[in-house]
Write an enzyme that holds these catalytic residues in place. Structure first.
Site, PDB file in Angstrom:
ATOM      1  N   GLU A   1     -10.610  -4.016   3.652  1.00 18.02           N
ATOM      2  CA  GLU A   1     -11.377  -3.121   2.784  1.00 18.02           C
ATOM      3  C   GLU A   1     -11.028  -3.360   1.318  1.00 18.02           C
ATOM      4  O   GLU A   1     -11.917  -3.356   0.455  1.00 18.02           O
ATOM      5  CB  GLU A   1     -11.131  -1.658   3.163  1.00 18.02           C
ATOM      6  CG  GLU A   1     -11.762  -0.649   2.220  1.00 18.02           C
ATOM      7  CD  GLU A   1     -13.276  -0.634   2.177  1.00 18.02           C
ATOM      8  OE1 GLU A   1     -13.833  -0.119   1.176  1.00 18.02           O
ATOM      9  OE2 GLU A   1     -13.930  -1.131   3.118  1.00 18.02           O
TER      10      GLU A   1
ATOM     11  N   ILE B   1       3.510   0.067   7.611  1.00 18.14           N
ATOM     12  CA  ILE B   1       2.786  -1.194   7.442  1.00 18.14           C
ATOM     13  C   ILE B   1       1.330  -0.854   7.135  1.00 18.14           C
ATOM     14  O   ILE B   1       0.712  -0.035   7.824  1.00 18.14           O
ATOM     15  CB  ILE B   1       2.866  -2.069   8.718  1.00 18.14           C
ATOM     16  CG1 ILE B   1       4.316  -2.466   8.991  1.00 18.14           C
ATOM     17  CG2 ILE B   1       1.985  -3.311   8.579  1.00 18.14           C
ATOM     18  CD1 ILE B   1       4.518  -3.181  10.309  1.00 18.14           C
TER      19      ILE B   1
ATOM     20  N   HIS C   1       1.179   5.053  10.359  1.00 20.70           N
ATOM     21  CA  HIS C   1       1.103   3.604  10.625  1.00 20.70           C
ATOM     22  C   HIS C   1       2.240   2.899   9.927  1.00 20.70           C
ATOM     23  O   HIS C   1       2.037   2.278   8.893  1.00 20.70           O
ATOM     24  CB  HIS C   1      -0.233   3.056  10.130  1.00 20.70           C
ATOM     25  CG  HIS C   1      -0.612   1.744  10.746  1.00 20.70           C
ATOM     26  ND1 HIS C   1      -0.284   0.536  10.191  1.00 20.70           N
ATOM     27  CD2 HIS C   1      -1.296   1.470  11.872  1.00 20.70           C
ATOM     28  CE1 HIS C   1      -0.775  -0.438  10.935  1.00 20.70           C
ATOM     29  NE2 HIS C   1      -1.393   0.109  11.960  1.00 20.70           N
TER      30      HIS C   1
END
Length: 149
Positions: free
Chosen positions: A64, A56, A50
């Protein structure tokens, strides 16, 4: 509050690497608010996918991290640190992502109580990098016993 390091965070939260997303607490005002910090490093597992070439932090991981900071605030406010109780995410609303979170930054996690009840609490959270708002959300969590197992 300089002594609220990762060891103390781990004494309050059950999360461990790679899911522990609070590195230290800068400020904690019982029954009101917390300012915690996550040092975002390239070693985070989610950066592998990612995104390759443009790492990022996923928005869900930012939320979270805010929820974990809220967990520390709730556990300390209710005097439950070391009790074995858990703080479970129940709902997320009004989540907005304003700026990308990249490796090498300190992600500031600011969480305030919106509503505080003995078992269910509502929080407002903001994740910032310096003065830049990266994400914000309101969320609800429940304090409960861990599942039997």
């Amino acid at each position: 509050m300089g002594d609220y390091d990762v060891r103390k965070v781990m004494a309050v939260l059950p999360h461990r690497y790679p899911m522990l997303l609070v590195d230290r607490v800068e400020e904690l005002v019982v029954d009101e608010r917390i300012h915690a910090v996550k040092a975002v490093t390239i070693n985070e597992g989610f950066f592998q996918g990612h995104f390759p070439g443009r790492p990022i932090m996923p928005g869900v991981m930012i939320v979270e991290a805010l929820a974990q900071a809220a967990g520390v605030l709730a556990m300390e406010s209710f005097g439950l640190a070391g009790s074995g109780k858990l703080v479970y995410f129940m709902a997320i609303s009004e989540a907005k992502f304003r700026a990308p979170v990249e490796p090498g930054v300190l992600l500031n996690l600011h969480v305030d109580f919106v509503q505080k009840r003995p078992r269910v609490c509502k929080f407002a959270g903001r994740a910032t990098i310096g003065d830049t708002l990266a994400a914000e959300a309101t969320f609800t969590a429940m304090i409960a016993d861990p599942p039997e197992g």
